[in-house]
Design a protein around this motif. Sequence first.
Motif, PDB file in Angstrom:
ATOM      1  N   ALA A 137       1.015  -0.956  -0.577  1.00  0.00           N
ATOM      2  CA  ALA A 137      -0.239   0.171  -0.109  1.00  0.00           C
ATOM      3  C   ALA A 137       0.849   1.060  -0.275  1.00  0.00           C
ATOM      4  O   ALA A 137       1.454   1.257   0.373  1.00  0.00           O
ATOM      5  CB  ALA A 137      -1.070   0.525   1.067  1.00  0.00           C
ATOM      6  N   TRP A 139       0.890   5.058  -0.477  1.00  0.00           N
ATOM      7  CA  TRP A 139      -0.482   6.932  -0.451  1.00  0.00           C
ATOM      8  C   TRP A 139       0.714   8.072  -0.405  1.00  0.00           C
ATOM      9  O   TRP A 139       1.680   7.786   0.053  1.00  0.00           O
ATOM     10  CB  TRP A 139      -1.675   6.356   0.287  1.00  0.00           C
ATOM     11  N   LEU A 173       4.603   5.361  -9.533  1.00  0.00           N
ATOM     12  CA  LEU A 173       4.166   3.655  -8.657  1.00  0.00           C
ATOM     13  C   LEU A 173       4.733   2.488  -9.892  1.00  0.00           C
ATOM     14  O   LEU A 173       5.583   2.731 -11.604  1.00  0.00           O
ATOM     15  CB  LEU A 173       2.734   3.499  -9.023  1.00  0.00           C
ATOM     16  N   PHE A 181      -2.023  -1.791  -9.552  1.00  0.00           N
ATOM     17  CA  PHE A 181      -2.731  -1.222  -8.789  1.00  0.00           C
ATOM     18  C   PHE A 181      -3.815  -1.116  -8.057  1.00  0.00           C
ATOM     19  O   PHE A 181      -4.701  -0.775  -9.719  1.00  0.00           O
ATOM     20  CB  PHE A 181      -2.175   0.166  -8.131  1.00  0.00           C
ATOM     21  N   ARG A 182      -4.658  -0.873  -7.096  1.00  0.00           N
ATOM     22  CA  ARG A 182      -6.191  -0.765  -7.156  1.00  0.00           C
ATOM     23  C   ARG A 182      -5.520   0.696  -6.569  1.00  0.00           C
ATOM     24  O   ARG A 182      -4.928   0.816  -5.663  1.00  0.00           O
ATOM     25  CB  ARG A 182      -7.432  -1.181  -6.617  1.00  0.00           C
ATOM     26  N   THR A 183      -6.845   2.147  -7.024  1.00  0.00           N
ATOM     27  CA  THR A 183      -6.924   2.697  -6.726  1.00  0.00           C
ATOM     28  C   THR A 183      -8.016   3.524  -5.788  1.00  0.00           C
ATOM     29  O   THR A 183      -8.968   3.835  -6.022  1.00  0.00           O
ATOM     30  CB  THR A 183      -6.384   4.583  -7.212  1.00  0.00           C
ATOM     31  N   ARG A 184      -7.531   4.084  -4.258  1.00  0.00           N
ATOM     32  CA  ARG A 184      -8.755   4.829  -3.602  1.00  0.00           C
ATOM     33  C   ARG A 184      -8.593   6.563  -3.225  1.00  0.00           C
ATOM     34  O   ARG A 184      -7.476   6.434  -3.022  1.00  0.00           O
ATOM     35  CB  ARG A 184      -9.338   4.756  -2.430  1.00  0.00           C
ATOM     36  N   THR A 185      -9.417   7.250  -3.886  1.00  0.00           N
ATOM     37  CA  THR A 185      -8.746   9.774  -3.125  1.00  0.00           C
ATOM     38  C   THR A 185      -9.590   9.153  -2.046  1.00  0.00           C
ATOM     39  O   THR A 185     -10.807   9.014  -2.220  1.00  0.00           O
ATOM     40  CB  THR A 185      -8.817  10.353  -3.967  1.00  0.00           C
ATOM     41  N   SER A 242      -4.532   9.840  -1.698  1.00  0.00           N
ATOM     42  CA  SER A 242      -4.368   8.986  -3.387  1.00  0.00           C
ATOM     43  C   SER A 242      -3.794   7.748  -2.548  1.00  0.00           C
ATOM     44  O   SER A 242      -2.422   7.612  -2.191  1.00  0.00           O
ATOM     45  CB  SER A 242      -3.666   9.566  -4.165  1.00  0.00           C
ATOM     46  N   HIS A 244      -3.209   3.559  -3.197  1.00  0.00           N
ATOM     47  CA  HIS A 244      -2.519   2.417  -4.380  1.00  0.00           C
ATOM     48  C   HIS A 244      -2.356   1.516  -3.186  1.00  0.00           C
ATOM     49  O   HIS A 244      -1.082   1.311  -3.007  1.00  0.00           O
ATOM     50  CB  HIS A 244      -1.540   3.531  -5.232  1.00  0.00           C
ATOM     51  N   ALA A 246      -1.389  -2.908  -4.031  1.00  0.00           N
ATOM     52  CA  ALA A 246      -1.615  -3.999  -5.143  1.00  0.00           C
ATOM     53  C   ALA A 246      -1.294  -5.564  -3.861  1.00  0.00           C
ATOM     54  O   ALA A 246      -0.415  -5.081  -3.633  1.00  0.00           O
ATOM     55  CB  ALA A 246      -0.164  -3.883  -5.988  1.00  0.00           C
TER      56      ALA A 246
END
Length: 248
Positions: A137, A139, A173, A181-185, A242, A244, A246
């Motif tokens: 992870a 960020w 990245l 990678f999956r991403t969330r904000t 942000s 990210h 994986a």
Amino acid sequence: MTTNPRARARSFDAAAALYAASRPGYPGGLFDAVEELTGRPLAGARVADVGAGTGIATGSLHARGARVVAVEPGDGMAAELRRAHPGIALVRGDGDRLPLATGAFDLLTYAQAWHWTDPARSVPEARRVLRPGGALAIWWNDIDASVGWVADQGARIRALFDATDEGVAFRTLPQGLDSGFRTRTVAWSRRVPLDDHLANLASHSAFLLLGEPGTSAFIREERARLAPLFPDGTVEEPYVVSLHVAVV
């Protein structure tokens, strides 16, 4: 001013107390998102927080029930982490040479720290220390430049350093992780005294390398500009984290 990442990373040690006192923490929603994207709770997870600095993220991970180990190379930053979190295990090292056992961790976290690594080394190290199905992870917590006064301040900082995107241009990245990678904000804000806002600025590597005279001059001018915008002396700083993740 040097743009060498290693020199910039080393600059924090001399200002570790300022960093610990003025840098923002992280919202609870960030750690909710970490749990969502990794598919497991933090409580009971074996976590290594790499580039832990003064322990801002480390402490939050510990509070969520993670069995967390902090990894930090800098003398000054490590000393602040030990002072603030005496009950959390700390080992000295960095992401390029993790002093951690192979296959021992459920999660590696890099809070504001991945850009100080060499991915050619740090990616294989992440693969090595994570158990099968473990997660990486990464960020970054950035002040929200969509807000007018923040954008104006950012333009002044870029002009000072003759930079087009000071502070974020060297973030990349890593490639080649199995899941991608999956991403969330996560948007959030904090209310702080104006002096704390300015101290936060001064704790960034660009200002630390600029030196006291140049930094002090900029901070004086910035205080004069911001005081009319925040007449009660309190600044609401808007942020966007942000995240990210994986799974490897």
